[in-house]
Design a protein around this motif. Structure first.
Motif, mmCIF file in Angstrom:
data_model
loop_
_atom_site.group_PDB
_atom_site.id
_atom_site.type_symbol
_atom_site.label_atom_id
_atom_site.label_comp_id
_atom_site.label_asym_id
_atom_site.label_seq_id
_atom_site.Cartn_x
_atom_site.Cartn_y
_atom_site.Cartn_z
ATOM 1 N N CYS A 126 18.541 8.523 59.200
ATOM 2 C CA CYS A 126 18.741 8.018 58.083
ATOM 3 C C CYS A 126 19.191 9.466 56.795
ATOM 4 N N CYS A 162 12.239 6.123 61.148
ATOM 5 C CA CYS A 162 11.872 4.957 60.874
ATOM 6 C C CYS A 162 11.943 3.468 61.397
ATOM 7 N N CYS A 211 18.220 4.970 62.298
ATOM 8 C CA CYS A 211 17.312 6.266 63.029
ATOM 9 C C CYS A 211 15.716 5.967 63.494
ATOM 10 N N ASP A 267 15.641 10.196 55.613
ATOM 11 C CA ASP A 267 14.041 11.063 55.571
ATOM 12 C C ASP A 267 15.087 12.274 56.507
#
Ligand SMILES: [Zn+2]
Length: 139
Positions: free
Chosen positions: A55, A20, A17, A58
């Motif tokens: 991800c 994050c 991701c 998110d």
């Protein structure tokens, strides 16, 4: 979306991701979606320069948002753009917590709820196993 384009996005992100840094490998049954950094409803195009690997957490929480209110100053602030901003300039980790170092970082932690309990439990488990934080934090 064209699968060749999606694969180029995944490879550029090193299969993690871009918000994050959670590696896709830790979620083998759920492919990470390709995020439009500037959402299509705001005129964002489906082109390599406007796409990021995100991800599922998110991506779902970010939705079409492109900005939010900085919790420290209450000023409208754009979200982190993985194509334009350096991750380590805007974020740092404090154990499993992701901390925004700048207004952009604070807004981007807040709008996608990057520290909600479900995500924190995963990060804590990965830290306990020595698998987190990822190398991507230094880039
Ligand atoms: Zn993420």
């Amino acid at each position: 979306m064209d699968e060749k384009l999606a694969e180029r996005v995944r490879q550029r992100a090193d299969h993690a991701c871009e918000y994050c840094h959670m590696p896709q490998a830790y979620y083998p049954t759920v492919p990470f979606p390709i995020d439009h950094i500037i959402a299509q409803q705001h005129g964002g195009a489906t082109v390599f320069a406007n796409l990021a690997l995100s991800c599922l957490h998110d991506n779902c929480h970010k939705g079409p948002n492109i900005a939010g209110l900085d919790p420290a100053r209450r000023k409208l602030t754009r979200l982190f753009n993985p194509r334009r901003h350096k991750w380590r300039h805007h974020f740092r980790r404090d154990g499993p917590f992701l901390v925004g170092k700048t207004a952009i970082g604070r807004v981007t932690v807040g709008v996608p709820a990057m520290n909600d309990s479900a995500v924190m439990e995963v990060r804590e488990a990965l830290i306990d196993e020595g698998l987190f934080p990822p190398v991507a934090d230094t880039t």
